[in-house]
Design an enzyme around this catalytic site. Structure first.
Site, PDB file in Angstrom:
ATOM      1  N   GLN A  46      -8.958 -90.046  75.466  1.00 52.09           N
ATOM      2  CA  GLN A  46      -9.980 -89.972  76.506  1.00 52.09           C
ATOM      3  C   GLN A  46     -10.885 -91.193  76.460  1.00 52.09           C
ATOM      4  O   GLN A  46     -11.151 -91.754  75.393  1.00 52.09           O
ATOM      5  CB  GLN A  46     -10.814 -88.704  76.316  1.00 52.09           C
ATOM      6  CG  GLN A  46     -11.819 -88.424  77.419  1.00 52.09           C
ATOM      7  CD  GLN A  46     -12.564 -87.111  77.192  1.00 52.09           C
ATOM      8  OE1 GLN A  46     -12.239 -86.360  76.280  1.00 52.09           O
ATOM      9  NE2 GLN A  46     -13.562 -86.841  78.018  1.00 52.09           N
ATOM     10  N   CYS A  52     -11.886 -84.200  79.926  1.00 56.39           N
ATOM     11  CA  CYS A  52     -11.109 -83.689  78.791  1.00 56.39           C
ATOM     12  C   CYS A  52     -10.214 -82.533  79.213  1.00 56.39           C
ATOM     13  O   CYS A  52      -9.129 -82.337  78.666  1.00 56.39           O
ATOM     14  CB  CYS A  52     -12.027 -83.266  77.657  1.00 56.39           C
ATOM     15  SG  CYS A  52     -13.281 -82.043  78.122  1.00 56.39           S
ATOM     16  N   HIS A 213     -16.007 -78.713  75.370  1.00 59.13           N
ATOM     17  CA  HIS A 213     -14.889 -79.650  75.245  1.00 59.13           C
ATOM     18  C   HIS A 213     -13.566 -78.899  75.286  1.00 59.13           C
ATOM     19  O   HIS A 213     -13.474 -77.746  74.855  1.00 59.13           O
ATOM     20  CB  HIS A 213     -15.023 -80.412  73.928  1.00 59.13           C
ATOM     21  CG  HIS A 213     -14.173 -81.644  73.827  1.00 59.13           C
ATOM     22  ND1 HIS A 213     -14.085 -82.582  74.831  1.00 59.13           N
ATOM     23  CD2 HIS A 213     -13.368 -82.093  72.823  1.00 59.13           C
ATOM     24  CE1 HIS A 213     -13.276 -83.562  74.444  1.00 59.13           C
ATOM     25  NE2 HIS A 213     -12.823 -83.280  73.237  1.00 59.13           N
ATOM     26  N   ASN A 239      -7.633 -82.921  69.687  1.00 59.56           N
ATOM     27  CA  ASN A 239      -8.794 -83.376  70.446  1.00 59.56           C
ATOM     28  C   ASN A 239      -8.378 -84.597  71.269  1.00 59.56           C
ATOM     29  O   ASN A 239      -7.884 -85.581  70.707  1.00 59.56           O
ATOM     30  CB  ASN A 239      -9.914 -83.756  69.471  1.00 59.56           C
ATOM     31  CG  ASN A 239     -11.194 -84.181  70.162  1.00 59.56           C
ATOM     32  OD1 ASN A 239     -11.217 -84.449  71.362  1.00 59.56           O
ATOM     33  ND2 ASN A 239     -12.278 -84.261  69.406  1.00 59.56           N
ATOM     34  N   TRP A 241      -9.999 -86.910  72.315  1.00 65.36           N
ATOM     35  CA  TRP A 241     -10.682 -88.133  71.897  1.00 65.36           C
ATOM     36  C   TRP A 241      -9.795 -88.966  70.971  1.00 65.36           C
ATOM     37  O   TRP A 241     -10.038 -90.159  70.799  1.00 65.36           O
ATOM     38  CB  TRP A 241     -11.995 -87.804  71.184  1.00 65.36           C
ATOM     39  CG  TRP A 241     -13.071 -87.306  72.100  1.00 65.36           C
ATOM     40  CD1 TRP A 241     -12.989 -87.134  73.454  1.00 65.36           C
ATOM     41  CD2 TRP A 241     -14.390 -86.910  71.725  1.00 65.36           C
ATOM     42  NE1 TRP A 241     -14.168 -86.652  73.949  1.00 65.36           N
ATOM     43  CE2 TRP A 241     -15.058 -86.502  72.913  1.00 65.36           C
ATOM     44  CE3 TRP A 241     -15.074 -86.848  70.523  1.00 65.36           C
ATOM     45  CZ2 TRP A 241     -16.377 -86.050  72.914  1.00 65.36           C
ATOM     46  CZ3 TRP A 241     -16.390 -86.391  70.517  1.00 65.36           C
ATOM     47  CH2 TRP A 241     -17.033 -86.004  71.704  1.00 65.36           C
TER      48      TRP A 241
END
Length: 462
Positions: A46, A52, A213, A239, A241
């Site tokens: 991301q 997300c 998230h 995740n 991220w």
């Protein structure tokens, strides 16, 4: 999470020209490729856009290379370094019952010669930021992708059926807890796509987990250790991220005390890797149900008989019906000037039960989806709370009257402000009336009903 772009929907203006760099030159890569060794959940990272929910859906679908190839079917073999490469790319998304085609150029938002929004782990690979751009164009702007539900992203990438389950904060018996994990386990075995999310308005971090998230569930496993009779129930979660922001509790990457008790054979079977700081981690289901608010499962066909196995889509009868709540037909679900019976009503006529069903029932799954234009997000257009109720028809060609609306046989449950609600029912042969509605009267909107069953039936508006 970061900010989004408020550029309009015209492709040449979907990003600010002053910050966009052409992909087929040297700003990002000297050897750009759409794909490098195919798609993978591990590709997804991301950027400075709060999408997300969509990226976790992309990571989930990336487990199935064939399904993601469907989204990119016109460009899957494109050579971005070829002299005849045009710089135009076409993607396909499922929208309200139909596949929509979106064509984009390859200009991508950048800052200091780096991608501003999503990126792939390999700096020469660009399928993810280009897919994200096409999805942003479908909705009008990048900003329109700020915030959402993972289940919507999975449906838009597959045309499948998604169901959401509430976890944290919900009373749950031991039997229900076992059923939920078994449902996740079977779904993963069956090739379904899984995501999960944590609520919260601010991205506060606790135990390495981020509030507000979305995450992807990349594996579900029973893990046996030598000094315990019952296996541990574990989930591998990612995740988007793709960073060190990971769960740091029991069964995390750093919990070598527990992982040291797992044999090399079991580690290999479940795909365990002792890699830190990649965004992917394991955790026990007991911790998962406490830390995560929801999980979503998306399948290409429903589990009609609730045996936790998705039924063969080729053998499933799927009925689509489009409708609209408008004016006097937007009756809502509560007492108001527009009665509930004024909502559109649909006849469900069942002639045959499922083969070998001991109770003589037909298993059906009903999904109600409201049309929602994400491009209006800056105007604060929100989801309506929607749901449906099912009644027994007592007389042929007769609608449900207002005196009967308080006695439904079944329903979708609580009316929820999400794009699609679903319900699974066991119905005996006979005639029924389905009434879809918003929770509140006077809320105009278009909707689509999807009805899944293993036997033919009649499904029509009356």
């Amino acid at each position: 999470m970061g900010c989004g772009s408020s550029a309009p929907a015209v492709d040449s203006n979907i990003v600010d020209d002053e910050t966009a760099s052409p992909l087929n030159k040297d700003e990002f890569s000297k050897t750009p490729h759409l794909l490098v060794d195919g798609v993978c959940s591990c590709d997804v990272a991301q950027g400075e856009l709060g999408d997300c929910w969509f990226l976790s859906a992309c990571a989930a679908i990336a487990r199935d290379k064939q399904m993601m190839s469907r989204v990119m079917r016109d460009i899957i073999d494109i050579d971005m370094t070829a002299e005849d490469y045009s710089g135009k790319l076409t993607f396909h998304f499922w929208r309200f019952g139909q596949w929509k085609t979106v064509t984009i150029d390859d200009l991508l938002p950048s800052k200091n010669s780096k991608l501003l929004f999503s990126s792939c782990e390999n700096p020469d690979e660009f399928w993810l930021p280009l897919l994200e751009k096409a999805y942003a164009k479908l909705h009008g702007t990048y900003e329109a992708l700020e915030g959402g539900f993972e289940m919507d992203g999975m449906v838009d990438l597959t045309g499948g059926l998604a169901e959401i389950y509430m976890v944290a904060g919900q009373p749950m018996s031991i039997d229900t807890e076992k059923l939920y994990f078994k449902r996740l386990y079977r779904a993963m075995e069956n090739g379904a796509f899984l995501t999960c999310g944590r609520t919260g308005m601010r991205p506060e971090i606790a135990d390495g987990l981020v509030n507000g998230h979305a995450y992807t569930i990349t594996n579900v496993a029973f893990v046996q250790v030598a000094d315990r009779v019952e296996p541990f129930r574990l989930l591998r979660i990612r995740n988007p991220w793709a960073s060190s922001m990971e769960w740091n509790g029991d069964w995390s990457d750093t919990d070598q005390e527990r992982w040291s008790k797992v044999s090399d054979e079991v580690r290999a079977r479940i795909g365990y890797k002792s890699v830190n700081d990649d965004g992917e981690f394991w955790m026990a289901f007991e911790d998962f149900r406490r830390e995560f608010s929801t999980f979503s499962i998306c399948t290409l066909g429903p589990d009609l008989n609730d045996d936790l196995w998705t039924d063969d889509p080729q053998k499933t009868k799927i009925h689509y019906m489009y409708g609209e709540w408008r004016g006097s037909s937007a009756g809502g679900a509560t007492e108001s000037s527009n009665p509930h019976s004024s909502n559109p009503q649909y006849l469900i006529s069942i002639a045959q039960p499922d083969d070998d069903d001991p109770d003589g029932d037909l298993s059906v799954v009903i999904a109600l989806m409201q049309m929602y234009r994400r491009k209006n997000i800056t105007s604060m257009v929100e989801f309506r709370s929607i749901g449906f109720r099912i009644y027994k028809q007592t007389e042929k060609d007769r609608k449900i009257t207002e005196e009967e609306v308080d006695s439904p046989l079944e329903g979708s449950g609580m009316y929820l402000p999400i794009r699609e609600v679903t319900g699974r029912f066991e119905m005996k042969p006979g005639s029924y009336i389905l009434i879809p509605s918003t929770a509140n009267a006077g809320e105009d909107n278009k909707f689509m009903l999807r009805f899944y069953a293993a036997k033919p039936l009649i499904f029509q508006e009356i």
